[in-house]
Write an enzyme that holds these catalytic residues in place. Sequence first.
Site, PDB file in Angstrom:
ATOM      1  N   ASN A   8      12.955  -0.346   3.860  1.00  0.00           N
ATOM      2  CA  ASN A   8      13.376  -1.221   2.772  1.00  0.00           C
ATOM      3  C   ASN A   8      14.189  -0.363   1.789  1.00  0.00           C
ATOM      4  O   ASN A   8      13.625   0.365   0.990  1.00  0.00           O
ATOM      5  CB  ASN A   8      12.135  -1.815   2.088  1.00  0.00           C
ATOM      6  CG  ASN A   8      12.485  -2.666   0.887  1.00  0.00           C
ATOM      7  OD1 ASN A   8      13.654  -2.980   0.667  1.00  0.00           O
ATOM      8  ND2 ASN A   8      11.478  -3.053   0.112  1.00  0.00           N
ATOM      9  N   TRP A   9      15.510  -0.478   1.918  1.00  0.00           N
ATOM     10  CA  TRP A   9      16.378   0.368   1.090  1.00  0.00           C
ATOM     11  C   TRP A   9      16.432  -0.093  -0.362  1.00  0.00           C
ATOM     12  O   TRP A   9      16.983   0.606  -1.214  1.00  0.00           O
ATOM     13  CB  TRP A   9      17.803   0.377   1.661  1.00  0.00           C
ATOM     14  CG  TRP A   9      17.983   1.153   2.930  1.00  0.00           C
ATOM     15  CD1 TRP A   9      17.025   1.838   3.639  1.00  0.00           C
ATOM     16  CD2 TRP A   9      19.214   1.335   3.651  1.00  0.00           C
ATOM     17  NE1 TRP A   9      17.579   2.421   4.750  1.00  0.00           N
ATOM     18  CE2 TRP A   9      18.924   2.127   4.786  1.00  0.00           C
ATOM     19  CE3 TRP A   9      20.513   0.903   3.453  1.00  0.00           C
ATOM     20  CZ2 TRP A   9      19.901   2.492   5.709  1.00  0.00           C
ATOM     21  CZ3 TRP A   9      21.497   1.255   4.374  1.00  0.00           C
ATOM     22  CH2 TRP A   9      21.191   2.054   5.486  1.00  0.00           C
ATOM     23  N   LYS A  10      15.928  -1.295  -0.620  1.00  0.00           N
ATOM     24  CA  LYS A  10      15.994  -1.874  -1.973  1.00  0.00           C
ATOM     25  C   LYS A  10      17.460  -1.867  -2.462  1.00  0.00           C
ATOM     26  O   LYS A  10      18.352  -2.079  -1.637  1.00  0.00           O
ATOM     27  CB  LYS A  10      15.041  -1.142  -2.911  1.00  0.00           C
ATOM     28  CG  LYS A  10      13.620  -1.110  -2.327  1.00  0.00           C
ATOM     29  CD  LYS A  10      12.562  -0.714  -3.288  1.00  0.00           C
ATOM     30  CE  LYS A  10      11.221  -0.704  -2.572  1.00  0.00           C
ATOM     31  NZ  LYS A  10      10.093  -0.401  -3.450  1.00  0.00           N
ATOM     32  N   HIS A  93       8.441  -9.863  -1.704  1.00  0.00           N
ATOM     33  CA  HIS A  93       8.128  -8.491  -2.126  1.00  0.00           C
ATOM     34  C   HIS A  93       7.629  -8.519  -3.572  1.00  0.00           C
ATOM     35  O   HIS A  93       8.097  -9.332  -4.377  1.00  0.00           O
ATOM     36  CB  HIS A  93       9.382  -7.621  -1.999  1.00  0.00           C
ATOM     37  CG  HIS A  93       9.098  -6.167  -2.161  1.00  0.00           C
ATOM     38  ND1 HIS A  93       8.902  -5.596  -3.405  1.00  0.00           N
ATOM     39  CD2 HIS A  93       8.936  -5.177  -1.253  1.00  0.00           C
ATOM     40  CE1 HIS A  93       8.644  -4.306  -3.247  1.00  0.00           C
ATOM     41  NE2 HIS A  93       8.657  -4.026  -1.947  1.00  0.00           N
ATOM     42  N   GLU A  95       8.290  -6.756  -6.015  1.00  0.00           N
ATOM     43  CA  GLU A  95       9.347  -6.610  -7.024  1.00  0.00           C
ATOM     44  C   GLU A  95      10.049  -7.941  -7.268  1.00  0.00           C
ATOM     45  O   GLU A  95      10.495  -8.215  -8.381  1.00  0.00           O
ATOM     46  CB  GLU A  95      10.342  -5.519  -6.578  1.00  0.00           C
ATOM     47  CG  GLU A  95       9.735  -4.129  -6.752  1.00  0.00           C
ATOM     48  CD  GLU A  95      10.264  -3.083  -5.780  1.00  0.00           C
ATOM     49  OE1 GLU A  95      11.290  -3.310  -5.114  1.00  0.00           O
ATOM     50  OE2 GLU A  95       9.618  -2.019  -5.674  1.00  0.00           O
ATOM     51  N   GLU A 167       0.984  -4.738   0.735  1.00  0.00           N
ATOM     52  CA  GLU A 167       1.652  -3.813  -0.184  1.00  0.00           C
ATOM     53  C   GLU A 167       0.984  -3.884  -1.551  1.00  0.00           C
ATOM     54  O   GLU A 167       1.403  -4.689  -2.404  1.00  0.00           O
ATOM     55  CB  GLU A 167       3.130  -4.204  -0.321  1.00  0.00           C
ATOM     56  CG  GLU A 167       3.941  -3.950   0.930  1.00  0.00           C
ATOM     57  CD  GLU A 167       5.300  -3.371   0.571  1.00  0.00           C
ATOM     58  OE1 GLU A 167       5.716  -2.418   1.225  1.00  0.00           O
ATOM     59  OE2 GLU A 167       5.931  -3.860  -0.379  1.00  0.00           O
ATOM     60  N   GLY A 173       6.008   2.928  -4.772  1.00  0.00           N
ATOM     61  CA  GLY A 173       6.866   3.824  -5.557  1.00  0.00           C
ATOM     62  C   GLY A 173       6.115   4.746  -6.504  1.00  0.00           C
ATOM     63  O   GLY A 173       6.697   5.323  -7.412  1.00  0.00           O
ATOM     64  N   SER A 213       4.235   3.899  -0.852  1.00  0.00           N
ATOM     65  CA  SER A 213       4.239   5.362  -0.833  1.00  0.00           C
ATOM     66  C   SER A 213       3.959   5.956   0.551  1.00  0.00           C
ATOM     67  O   SER A 213       3.262   6.963   0.681  1.00  0.00           O
ATOM     68  CB  SER A 213       3.258   5.920  -1.880  1.00  0.00           C
ATOM     69  OG  SER A 213       3.648   5.524  -3.176  1.00  0.00           O
ATOM     70  N   GLY A 234       9.684   2.269   1.690  1.00  0.00           N
ATOM     71  CA  GLY A 234      10.703   2.160   0.644  1.00  0.00           C
ATOM     72  C   GLY A 234      11.418   3.478   0.431  1.00  0.00           C
ATOM     73  O   GLY A 234      12.288   3.874   1.217  1.00  0.00           O
ATOM     74  N   GLY A 235      11.020   4.202  -0.616  1.00  0.00           N
ATOM     75  CA  GLY A 235      11.679   5.454  -1.006  1.00  0.00           C
ATOM     76  C   GLY A 235      11.965   6.399   0.149  1.00  0.00           C
ATOM     77  O   GLY A 235      13.087   6.926   0.260  1.00  0.00           O
TER      78      GLY A 235
HETATM   79  P1  PGA Z   1       7.694   2.806  -1.460  1.00  0.00           P
HETATM   80  O1  PGA Z   1       8.075   1.236  -1.420  1.00  0.00           O
HETATM   81  O2  PGA Z   1       7.584   3.267  -0.029  1.00  0.00           O
HETATM   82  O3  PGA Z   1       8.830   3.441  -2.190  1.00  0.00           O
HETATM   83  O4  PGA Z   1       6.396   2.905  -2.174  1.00  0.00           O
HETATM   84  C1  PGA Z   1       7.538   0.381  -0.459  1.00  0.00           C
HETATM   85  C2  PGA Z   1       8.047  -1.020  -0.656  1.00  0.00           C
HETATM   86  O5  PGA Z   1       8.236  -1.419  -1.811  1.00  0.00           O
HETATM   87  O6  PGA Z   1       8.276  -1.753   0.300  1.00  0.00           O
END
Ligand code: PGA
Length: 251
Positions: A8-10, A93, A95, A167, A173, A213, A234-235
């Site tokens: 997930n590159w966001k 998600h 976010e 999640e 994050g 994470s 994500g990250g």
């Molecule tokens: P993260 O994000 O790996 O940076 O914690 C995961 C996500 O939001 O899907």
Amino acid sequence: MKPLIVANWKCNPMTQAEAKRLFNLVRRRVKNIKNAEVVICSPFVYLSSFKFQASSFKLGAQNCFWEKGGAYTGEVSAKQLSNLGCKYVIIGHSERRRYFAETDEIINRKLKLALSAKLNPILCIGETKKEREQGKTERVFKKQLEGGLEKVSNSRFQVSRTCIAYEPAWAIGTGNPCDAEEAQKMGLLIRKIITKLYNKAASKKVRILYGGSVNSKNAASYVKEVGLQGLLVGGASLNAKEFIKIVKEVS
Ligand code: PGA
């Protein structure tokens, strides 16, 4: 079932050149991996520049609209994504729930359109730190699953095409992941709720992923040690080397 590793590159990276570079680095190293399915969920703007797909390497989006299409300025529909070659779409998600006020009802509308456009939805659910501390985790799961999956039938394998990503908002994050044993417990709870909503056979087919994470050091613990069916990254997915390592750890 092959583990599903979703990047997930966001809202990253900032240029098409960087996006292509990241995509191609990952593609080169994972395209021949047989025992994992890898999905790159990039921002909409880059999707059409990624031409290559293989059975183990697919494209996904991070969101889609809740209507089929038409006069809705600035939106992207599930059908448009599917016609572009996307196979997956992340829906709900945390976010999006938090910054874009997405409710379970909106998420449910998106999910049903994704299914009808032949996309595989990745429905994200999870509790906040406060909800966990107040002992509300199970209640949150129930609400998000019942709401997100409302009127999603089990005919034509609708529900079994849906993946659920656990999640926890407090782990996203933060560098503070949920440990594998706890994620396993939460996975079992999710499966129990899905079994109640449908039946055992349908529930068995739903893939449950962990996200929050994830890195190359903890990735294997969720999949190999406690048997979850994949990861939402994500990250760490923005670093080609690290993401390739994650894929290799679990495949
Ligand atoms: P993260 O994000 O790996 O940076 O914690 C995961 C996500 O939001 O899907």
